[in-house]
Motif scaffolding. Structure first.
Motif, PDB file in Angstrom:
ATOM      1  N   ILE A  33      34.414  36.231  26.252  1.00 49.38           N
ATOM      2  CA  ILE A  33      34.391  35.246  27.343  1.00 49.38           C
ATOM      3  C   ILE A  33      35.810  34.717  27.446  1.00 49.38           C
ATOM      4  O   ILE A  33      36.288  34.024  26.542  1.00 49.38           O
ATOM      5  N   ARG A  34      36.491  35.023  28.523  1.00 47.10           N
ATOM      6  CA  ARG A  34      37.923  34.744  28.600  1.00 47.10           C
ATOM      7  C   ARG A  34      38.310  34.104  29.926  1.00 47.10           C
ATOM      8  O   ARG A  34      37.606  34.230  30.926  1.00 47.10           O
ATOM      9  N   GLU A  35      39.455  33.455  29.898  1.00 52.47           N
ATOM     10  CA  GLU A  35      40.029  32.887  31.119  1.00 52.47           C
ATOM     11  C   GLU A  35      41.242  33.682  31.588  1.00 52.47           C
ATOM     12  O   GLU A  35      41.695  33.484  32.716  1.00 52.47           O
ATOM     13  N   GLU A  36      41.731  34.575  30.740  1.00 55.60           N
ATOM     14  CA  GLU A  36      42.865  35.413  31.119  1.00 55.60           C
ATOM     15  C   GLU A  36      42.530  36.866  30.856  1.00 55.60           C
ATOM     16  O   GLU A  36      41.897  37.203  29.850  1.00 55.60           O
ATOM     17  N   ASP A  37      42.967  37.728  31.768  1.00 51.52           N
ATOM     18  CA  ASP A  37      42.680  39.153  31.651  1.00 51.52           C
ATOM     19  C   ASP A  37      43.645  39.801  30.658  1.00 51.52           C
ATOM     20  O   ASP A  37      44.670  39.226  30.296  1.00 51.52           O
ATOM     21  N   GLU A  38      43.255  40.984  30.219  1.00 46.69           N
ATOM     22  CA  GLU A  38      44.093  41.754  29.313  1.00 46.69           C
ATOM     23  C   GLU A  38      44.274  43.161  29.857  1.00 46.69           C
ATOM     24  O   GLU A  38      43.409  43.688  30.555  1.00 46.69           O
ATOM     25  N   GLU A  39      45.377  43.788  29.522  1.00 46.28           N
ATOM     26  CA  GLU A  39      45.643  45.164  29.943  1.00 46.28           C
ATOM     27  C   GLU A  39      44.866  46.129  29.049  1.00 46.28           C
ATOM     28  O   GLU A  39      44.452  45.796  27.942  1.00 46.28           O
ATOM     29  N   GLY A  40      44.686  47.323  29.572  1.00 43.95           N
ATOM     30  CA  GLY A  40      44.158  48.392  28.745  1.00 43.95           C
ATOM     31  C   GLY A  40      42.652  48.517  28.711  1.00 43.95           C
ATOM     32  O   GLY A  40      42.109  49.213  27.847  1.00 43.95           O
ATOM     33  N   TRP A  41      41.926  47.843  29.636  1.00 43.58           N
ATOM     34  CA  TRP A  41      40.469  47.970  29.648  1.00 43.58           C
ATOM     35  C   TRP A  41      40.065  49.369  30.107  1.00 43.58           C
ATOM     36  O   TRP A  41      40.548  49.861  31.123  1.00 43.58           O
ATOM     37  N   ASN A  42      39.194  50.027  29.363  1.00 40.73           N
ATOM     38  CA  ASN A  42      38.799  51.396  29.699  1.00 40.73           C
ATOM     39  C   ASN A  42      37.313  51.523  30.027  1.00 40.73           C
ATOM     40  O   ASN A  42      36.711  52.593  29.862  1.00 40.73           O
ATOM     41  N   GLY A  43      36.724  50.418  30.527  1.00 39.00           N
ATOM     42  CA  GLY A  43      35.310  50.450  30.904  1.00 39.00           C
ATOM     43  C   GLY A  43      35.125  50.106  32.364  1.00 39.00           C
ATOM     44  O   GLY A  43      36.087  50.015  33.138  1.00 39.00           O
ATOM     45  N   GLU A  44      33.892  49.909  32.756  1.00 40.09           N
ATOM     46  CA  GLU A  44      33.551  49.546  34.124  1.00 40.09           C
ATOM     47  C   GLU A  44      34.015  48.120  34.426  1.00 40.09           C
ATOM     48  O   GLU A  44      33.974  47.250  33.563  1.00 40.09           O
ATOM     49  N   VAL A  45      34.469  47.898  35.661  1.00 34.27           N
ATOM     50  CA  VAL A  45      34.864  46.563  36.109  1.00 34.27           C
ATOM     51  C   VAL A  45      33.949  46.152  37.258  1.00 34.27           C
ATOM     52  O   VAL A  45      33.764  46.887  38.228  1.00 34.27           O
ATOM     53  N   LEU A  46      33.355  44.972  37.122  1.00 32.32           N
ATOM     54  CA  LEU A  46      32.457  44.436  38.147  1.00 32.32           C
ATOM     55  C   LEU A  46      33.065  43.159  38.697  1.00 32.32           C
ATOM     56  O   LEU A  46      33.289  42.206  37.950  1.00 32.32           O
ATOM     57  N   ASP A  47      33.359  43.142  39.981  1.00 26.49           N
ATOM     58  CA  ASP A  47      33.961  41.973  40.630  1.00 26.49           C
ATOM     59  C   ASP A  47      32.855  41.039  41.126  1.00 26.49           C
ATOM     60  O   ASP A  47      32.068  41.403  42.001  1.00 26.49           O
ATOM     61  N   ALA A  48      32.790  39.832  40.550  1.00 22.07           N
ATOM     62  CA  ALA A  48      31.768  38.861  40.967  1.00 22.07           C
ATOM     63  C   ALA A  48      32.126  38.189  42.287  1.00 22.07           C
ATOM     64  O   ALA A  48      31.311  37.438  42.841  1.00 22.07           O
ATOM     65  N   GLU A  49      33.333  38.400  42.768  1.00 22.29           N
ATOM     66  CA  GLU A  49      33.782  37.886  44.067  1.00 22.29           C
ATOM     67  C   GLU A  49      33.641  36.377  44.175  1.00 22.29           C
ATOM     68  O   GLU A  49      33.260  35.823  45.201  1.00 22.29           O
ATOM     69  N   GLY A  50      33.933  35.684  43.086  1.00 25.66           N
ATOM     70  CA  GLY A  50      33.911  34.235  43.089  1.00 25.66           C
ATOM     71  C   GLY A  50      32.543  33.623  42.926  1.00 25.66           C
ATOM     72  O   GLY A  50      32.399  32.393  42.969  1.00 25.66           O
TER      73      GLY A  50
END
Length: 394
Positions: A33-50
């Protein structure tokens, strides 16, 4: 190994709403559970769109939906109800019975047992809620009077012996002859005891509390209020449950069973940790039906649906609700004036705690199952996820 990163989300955590948060899910479990993103993610990304990301809703009192009732005693009906309510954010539920003949109840156990382990795209089952048959006749509401009776060890002991592993909670009226012994026995088996459809007064409630009755089933509905005996006033079940901190209360927050003043009164008196939202939904929930049946198709009661609620045809009593979990949250926020975080708590961590599943669901915390709901500002469901798998998408 499945990996999902949910980004651009307003994450509802136990203590705050994390704006523009990031939620990581690995193999169906919340791993970050984070407030800042990190580089190097190799999985699925789901955009909650706010949109908001909330724990999945847990409904511990639900009879049916989508045109089916649990007492249809059919495996497909069980699964269809679970899938129907998942469309509205419910990720876990207690299938709930109605007062019935013994044969129908025993068949419900057998059918429910068959559903365990079946893979489906619906809410998870956490055990049965037996609503009855040990009720006060004067407070029966839409419960079938033919089957209402006092607790009898000759009846409930064989049920506990054979099916206790399937029962999560049992609702009864604590003032009935034999009800205190019943409460003690049910509690001994690790089953939650709730008071319901009761004419109890304060002294009865206190005795019941000592015997395990620590949840009030649909507060105000099928429940005694202040009464007089020989000119003296006695607090009924309603006042007693509001007064006693040891008792949790569940409420049908559809805005009809309990209009705005009642919801506000309950929230003013009871701590937010002790309030649980339930649908008490019957088979017409999630449909446009105006005529329906409460209970099993064979022995159920005919009902009509009007004004956003189910009623007996003579309109003398409500007959379960047609609410879904998202509606409860909307009513609590926009009519009762409850903070969104508190309303969500009443539909997630509070019910999870009282039925003993809060160690793995009910809140967004590291290590818990990724049972999640994504909804917009109007509490309209965009996605429902169970263990990180999308089971509904609008």
């Amino acid at each position: 190994m499945s990996k999902i990163k949910i980004v651009n989300a307003k994450i509802i955590t136990p203590d705050r709403i994390m704006d523009n948060g990031i939620l990581l899910v690995q193999d169906g479990v919340i791993s970050g559970i984070r407030e800042e993103d990190e580089e190097g993610w190799n999985g699925e990304v789901l955009d909650a769109e706010g949109a908001y990301v909330s724990p999945g809703f847990i409904d511990i009192h639900v009879h049916g939906g989508g045109g089916a009732d649990f007492m249809d005693n059919d495996v497909d009906a069980f699964l269809h109800i679970a899938e129907t309510h998942a469309r509205f954010g419910t990720t876990g539920m207690l299938p709930t019975t109605l007062t019935s003949d013994q044969a129908s109840l025993l068949e419900t156990f057998r059918v429910y047992e068959k559903t365990i382990g079946i893979h489906h795209d619906g809410a998870r089952f956490y055990g049965l809620h037996l609503e009855g048959p040990y009720f006060a006749m004067n407070q029966r509401g839409a419960q079938d009077p033919r089957f209402i009776r006092n607790p009898d060890p000759a009846e409930y002991e064989p049920i506990l012996k054979q099916y206790k592993h399937l029962i999560a909670r049992w609702s009864a009226a604590p003032e009935l002859p034999g009800a205190l012994d019943f409460g003690r026995r049910v509690q001994e088996e690790g089953i939650l005891v709730a008071l319901a459809h009761t004419d109890a007064v304060y002294e009865d409630i206190l005795q019941g509390l000592d015997c395990g009755y620590r949840l009030a089933t649909h507060l105000y509905s099928g429940m005694s209020g202040m009464t007089r005996k020989n000119a003296h006033r006695y607090a009924g079940a309603i006042e007693s449950c509001l007064l006693l901190d040891e008792i949790d209360v569940e409420i049908i927050a559809d805005g009809v069973h309990l209009p705005e003043p009642f919801l506000k009164l309950i929230c003013k008196i009871k701590h937010k940790d002790k309030i649980i939202l339930i649908t008490d939904a019957m088979r017409a929930a999630g449909t446009a039906d105006t005529v329906s049946v409460l209970g099993g198709k064979t022995h159920g009661l005919d009902v009509i649906v009007e004004g956003g609620v189910a009623k007996l045809p003579d309109r003398t009593s409500f007959a379960g609700s047609v609410a879904t979990a998202d509606r409860l949250i909307r009513v609590m926020v926009y009519e009762a004036g409850v903070a969104l975080t508190d309303a969500v708590q009443m539909m997630t961590s509070n019910p999870a705690r009282i039925i003993g599943v809060d160690h793995h669901v009910g809140s967004i915390e590291l290590g818990k199952d990724a049972d999640l709901v994504i909804f917009d500002d109007n509490i309209h469901i965009k996605k429902t996820m169970i263990k990180g798998r999308v089971v509904y998408e609008s």
